[in-house]
Design a protein around this motif. Structure first.
Motif, PDB file in Angstrom:
ATOM      1  N   ASP A  72       0.875  -1.162   0.000  1.00 39.83           N
ATOM      2  CA  ASP A  72       0.000   0.000   0.000  1.00 39.83           C
ATOM      3  C   ASP A  72       0.915   1.215   0.000  1.00 39.83           C
ATOM      4  N   ASN A  73       1.017   1.881  -1.139  1.00 45.40           N
ATOM      5  CA  ASN A  73       1.952   2.994  -1.271  1.00 45.40           C
ATOM      6  C   ASN A  73       1.515   4.221  -0.460  1.00 45.40           C
ATOM      7  N   VAL A  74       0.252   4.321  -0.155  1.00 45.36           N
ATOM      8  CA  VAL A  74      -0.227   5.445   0.653  1.00 45.36           C
ATOM      9  C   VAL A  74       0.167   5.237   2.116  1.00 45.36           C
ATOM     10  N   LYS A  75       0.043   4.007   2.577  1.00 45.78           N
ATOM     11  CA  LYS A  75       0.358   3.692   3.969  1.00 45.78           C
ATOM     12  C   LYS A  75       1.816   3.288   4.165  1.00 45.78           C
ATOM     13  N   ASN A  76       2.587   3.223   3.068  1.00 49.43           N
ATOM     14  CA  ASN A  76       3.990   2.779   3.160  1.00 49.43           C
ATOM     15  C   ASN A  76       4.089   1.434   3.872  1.00 49.43           C
ATOM     16  N   THR A  77       3.229   0.539   3.478  1.00 50.51           N
ATOM     17  CA  THR A  77       3.138  -0.767   4.119  1.00 50.51           C
ATOM     18  C   THR A  77       3.250  -1.870   3.079  1.00 50.51           C
TER      19      THR A  77
END
Length: 126
Positions: A72-77
């Motif tokens: 998840d590139n938004v959550k850096n996960t």
């Protein structure tokens, strides 16, 4: 500096499933590849799977068809879904972020090499 924290390890019976998570934190500007590596007792650390920001994935032959990496590139996960687990999958699993760039407290860019998490233990019983 960028930090990563893994979670989701534990004890599972052979044939079962686990999902690992790894969250990156800090004043992150950019990074590309995120991945999972593992180290079994008495063995060297080995690649499990990696995923680029564009979604390109690489898997070790031993986990192909059983494990799935996603991010998840938004959550850096980054996540690792592990199915059909085998006793040979028993290891400490480490999250890795390759060459992240972040801002320090003086708003200067800081480029790092590989950043590793502390690891999470996965134990697969017979």
């Amino acid at each position: 500096q960028v930090q990563v924290v893994e979670s989701g390890g534990g004890l599972v019976q052979a044939g079962g499933s686990l999902r690992l998570s790894c969250a990156a934190s800090g004043r992150i500007v950019r990074f590309d590849t995120m991945g999972w590596y593992r180290q079994a007792q008495g063995k060297q650390r080995e690649l499990v799977a990696t995923v680029t920001s564009g979604g390109n994935t690489v898997y070790a032959d031993s986990v192909k068809g059983r494990f799935s990496i996603s991010r998840d590139n938004v959550k850096n996960t980054v996540y690792l879904q592990m199915n059909s687990l085998k006793p040979d999958d028993t290891a400490v699993y480490y999250c890795n972020i390759d060459k992240p760039v972040s801002l320090n407290f003086e708003d200067n860019y800081v480029a790092e090499g590989s950043v590793w998490g502390q690891g999470t233990l996965v134990t697969v019983s017979i």
